[in-house]
Design an enzyme around this catalytic site. Structure first.
Site: not given
Length: 882
Positions: A351, A353, A386
């Site tokens: 993910m 973030n 990512e």
């Protein structure tokens, strides 16, 4: 450059004999296949566009009250949050892990309103004078009194009704105190568990995408509602706290009689809630001392894993790829640090973030001793994906989830560019054809597919948002963006992209904003196209599916039609473009690449595509376009002849394309199965991975079709002749293998065992049983472990299965555990498969993140298909809930 192979005269003669024998088998198999397809296709409905008038469902009535709608009203806009959270890493009296916290969100009133709607889910609030929140102003004026507050579970709101109205342009602060549970549901603020040195340890971590930030604290949980976050975490002194920003102040104190540490972090940049992250753990970290970089880069993971060096590869490639993306985007990395964290329990692969990327352990940790090339490539490409989001998605964010495809499709495309920069010898840019293009073809050829983008009003509920995270968004998105970059050229594409990022930094966009910037870039460069980028690309974005382009080389005629795997399927989704595309065709004639041609109509005649004599034509060079290609029979035959005489005259990606297109066209009853099977004859000479991977995937369908019929034996015999030379060649190589040759050898061993190449199954069993005798020995080649484990467990019984289960339970490397978990589903013993199905729903045996994939592995086993289906139906309520 791909690895080549010299073919001796004797080998060429052998290949010719095998090719002749293969024709007999091909004809027999194609007859049986045609009967099977005809039988399966009987009773089909009308073709595309048929079936009469389509009547759509009655639309649901518009909700009357704002709190019954899933989208936030446009009355308020968040400015900043000040959030303090205290996760308890030990159970309370009720046996639960909880967290407590308080939050103050500053927002500006955009339109006059007497209502505050803020997302909240699964939180219990402390009452203030009978209400669940307090409201103040920032300028000392009196704020409207709160009349009533309540929770609206269906739409996940904390509703605050005011006695007066908020004034446009004025800022207010909403304060709440709350409690939540650190559950093991892998969403929001949750807990992950692992055992190290016999001690069970708890990690408090997050997964906010897409609509889970509201489970951690009340927030305006939509991607366009960007704000600055001031985070503070209270945690045990023996642990470390991480958040999107660097830690700014760390204080030790005593709260509620407990020794704690309070970590306050630097404010974030304006950002969306779904990329917020914070973690409390006992993890260790490694970092690279690089004086040339102002960005702090760290890898966080279990201390044992880092001590064994499992984070070193991720750290090295992260630094290289950050430099690449800064150059590619022509924009500096926007943050002061980049932390990457390997979590034992994580629902997604990773993910993005902002500044605190979270991963499954298999996607970040690499053990040079036991991990395979595939594990290493997985780490490389996931990190690249990512990091690509740090700019495209985080710095510039799509306004709403209906355009998710652009966010994920873009990262799925450029991950290959970043990975190629970090590992140039792997030629990894070619892998996008099998990794994403062909994967998208499979799903997008069904009538159940959907366009890349949808109207905003079609994506409202959390479950509707979740449905956008699919193969179409990721893989088709990557395929069409790659096609766009190819026909624009990479330099023009990057100039438009850089302009887009600079204009919308820290803001939100819709996909047409990118088209605008690319259109300006191509006009500045004087690039001629048959139409605007909007008009070309919207045909690929706003309608589902893709075309098959048919070229008749005897006349030069070209046509396109919507490709459907089931030609009798009824397409009931209307298209303003009537399923017609503007198709870029890169092509070659007899090894000479020609000038790109555009197909703008359903049919056209292009004289240069006429061929004569022994000439052959090949379209869609390097599969740069998102479409399949069919030819007249004579051109197919000339391509097959070229492959058999000198296959290296055709680029390696197109050798795979010929096989994949031919089998898919045969499945759709566009091409005779005999023709498709002929595409495999030359494989006795092929040594490259990508064509063999395409063949293996295509032939897998035949295994499914024929595994219980009388032609299964002849099919195995034919395939054994094809794979035998590759198996012998690959197993005798004593020099270090290239990245892709290691993959080729794995395919060769798998097919050799399946088809019964002499000595292959015996070799696999011997390797596995030697491991059973000496469990601490890691003598099996990591690149062959997946095949060895599966084939040995399939050929063995309870003893082999129990041994593999114990090795899985004791595995300390996540990639090794993943291989064993998959291989355990290969057994042919029914009761072992049923036992394994029961294990899949026991979190003490199989982690929740792995439950559904374990059931999927069992369903892939012909013995386990019916067991898995019955189990899945009987446990549906539990699976859906958990």
């Amino acid at each position: 450059m791909s690895q080549g192979i010299y073919i001796s005269k004797n080998a060429a003669v052998t290949a010719a004999v095998l090719a002749a024998a293969a024709m007999v088998t091909i004809i027999a198999l194609s007859v049986a296949y045609s009967k099977q397809k005809t039988s399966a296709g009987e009773g089909g409905g009308a073709g595309e566009g048929g079936g009469g008038t389509q009547v759509g469902p009655t639309p649901a009535p518009e909700p009357k009250e704002p709190w019954d709608r899933y989208r936030l009203p446009d009355t308020l806009s968040p400015v900043s949050y000040n959030v303090t959270l205290w996760p308890r890493l030990e159970k309370d009296e009720g046996g639960r892990y909880i967290f407590t916290g308080h939050s103050a969100v500053v927002f500006q009133c955009v339109k006059e309103t007497d209502l505050i709607l803020i997302h909240s889910s699964k939180l219990n609030f402390t009452m203030f004078e009978g209400h669940q929140a307090t409201l103040t102003t920032l300028d000392g004026r009196r704020a409207p009194a709160i009349r009533t507050t309540w929770l609206q579970p269906k739409t996940e709101y904390l509703v605050v009704q005011l006695s007066g109205t908020l004034v446009p342009g004025r800022s207010y602060q909403l304060y709440t105190k709350f409690q939540g549970e650190l559950a093991d549901d892998l969403e929001g603020f949750y807990r992950s568990e692992y055992v190290e040195d016999g001690v069970r340890k708890i990690v408090a971590t997050t997964q906010m995408q897409a609509t889970y930030a509201r489970q951690a604290f009340p927030c305006f949980d939509e991607p366009a509602m960007k704000a600055v976050f001031h985070m503070t975490l209270i945690h045990p002194r023996s642990t470390t706290a991480l958040a999107n920003g660097r830690d700014a102040v760390i204080t030790d104190t005593i709260l509620e009689g407990t020794d704690v540490r309070i970590t306050t972090f630097e404010p974030t940049k304006p950002m969306s809630t779904y990329i917020l992250a914070f973690i409390v753990s006992d993890f260790g970290s490694i970092k690279k001392d690089d004086s040339s970089s102002t960005t702090l880069v760290r890898i966080w993971a279990r201390k044992k894993a880092l001590e064994l060096g499992h984070g070193a590869y991720a750290l090295n490639v992260t630094l290289r790829m950050l430099e690449f993306f800064e150059s590619y985007y022509n924009t500096s990395y926007p943050l002061s640090k980049s932390d990457q964290v390997a979590l034992p329990d994580f629902n997604a692969g990773a993910m993005e973030n902002w500044g605190l990327i979270t991963y499954r352990e298999t996607s970040l940790l690499y053990d040079p001793r036991t991990s395979s090339n595939g594990n290493k490539e997985r780490v490389l490409t996931v990190i690249a994906h990512e990091l690509a989001h740090m700019w495209f998605g985080n710095l510039v964010t799509l306004r709403w989830w209906n355009d998710l495809w652009l966010n994920e499709g873009f990262a799925s495309y450029v991950e290959y560019l970043g990975a190629d920069h970090a590992e140039p010898s792997w030629h990894i840019k070619d892998m996008i054809v099998q990794g994403d293009v062909q994967r998208a073809f499979t799903v997008d050829s069904l009538v159940s597919s959907h366009p890349l983008t949808r109207k905003e009003e079609e994506v409202n509920k959390p479950e509707e948002i979740s449905q956008m995270f699919d193969t179409i968004s990721y893989s088709k998105g990557a395929a069409v963006l790659r096609m766009l970059s190819e026909f624009l050229s990479e330099p023009v594409f990057v100039k438009g992209l850089s302009s887009y990022l600079h204009q919308f930094a820290f803001g939100n966009t819709v996909y047409t904003d990118l088209w605008d910037h690319l259109e300006r870039a191509r006009r500045r460069e004087g690039l001629h196209l048959p139409d605007s980028i909007h008009e070309i690309m919207n045909r690929w974005i706003l309608q589902m599916g893709f075309p098959v382009v048919t070229i008749d080389t005897t006349t030069g005629s070209i046509s396109q039609q919507h490709f459907l795997l089931d030609p009798d399927a009824v397409v009931d989704r209307p298209s303003i473009y009537n399923y017609q595309w503007i198709v870029p065709i890169k092509w070659m004639k007899n090894r000479v690449e020609q000038e790109q041609h555009w197909l703008t109509d359903k049919t056209a005649v292009f004289e240069p595509m006429r061929v004569s004599g022994g000439e052959w034509l090949l379209a869609n060079m390097n599969v740069s376009g998102y479409y399949r290609v069919n030819y007249d029979l004579q051109n197919w035959e000339r391509l097959f002849t070229q492959l058999s005489s000198n296959h290296q005259a055709i680029p390696v990606i197109n050798r795979a394309q010929i096989i994949d297109d031919a089998f898919s066209l045969a499945s759709a009853r566009i091409l005779n199965t005999t023709v498709a099977l002929q595409s495999t004859r030359y494989l006795v000479q092929e040594r490259e991975y990508i064509p063999w991977q395409a063949a293996s995937s295509s032939l897998y369908y035949f295994f499914q079709m024929f595994d219980r019929t009388e032609v299964y034996g002849p099919m195995l015999a034919y395939l054994k002749k094809l794979v035998g030379p590759l198996y012998e060649y690959s197993m005798k190589i004593d020099r270090p293998l290239s990245h892709t040759m290691a993959y080729t050898r794995s395919i060769a061993l798998s097919l050799a065992c399946t088809t019964g190449v002499p000595g292959s199954n015996e070799q696999v069993l011997e390797w596995f049983r030697q491991w059973m005798r000496e469990p601490n020995d890691i003598g099996i080649d990591p690149n062959l472990k997946t095949t060895v484990y599966c084939k040995a467990i399939a050929a063995g019984g309870e003893a082999e299965w129990n041994f593999a289960w114990e090795m899985f339970r004791n595995a300390t490397v996540a990639s090794e555990a993943a291989r064993l978990r998959s291989a355990l589903a290969c057994t042919k013993v029914p009761w072992l498969l049923n036992r394994y199905l029961q294990y899949s729903l026991d979190p003490t045996k199989i982690r929740k993140q792995d439950a559904t994939s374990t059931i999927g592995y069992i369903a892939n086993n012909v013995v386990g298909q019916s067991f898995a289906w019955d189990f899945f139906r009987s446990k549906w309520d539990y699976l859906f809930k958990e």
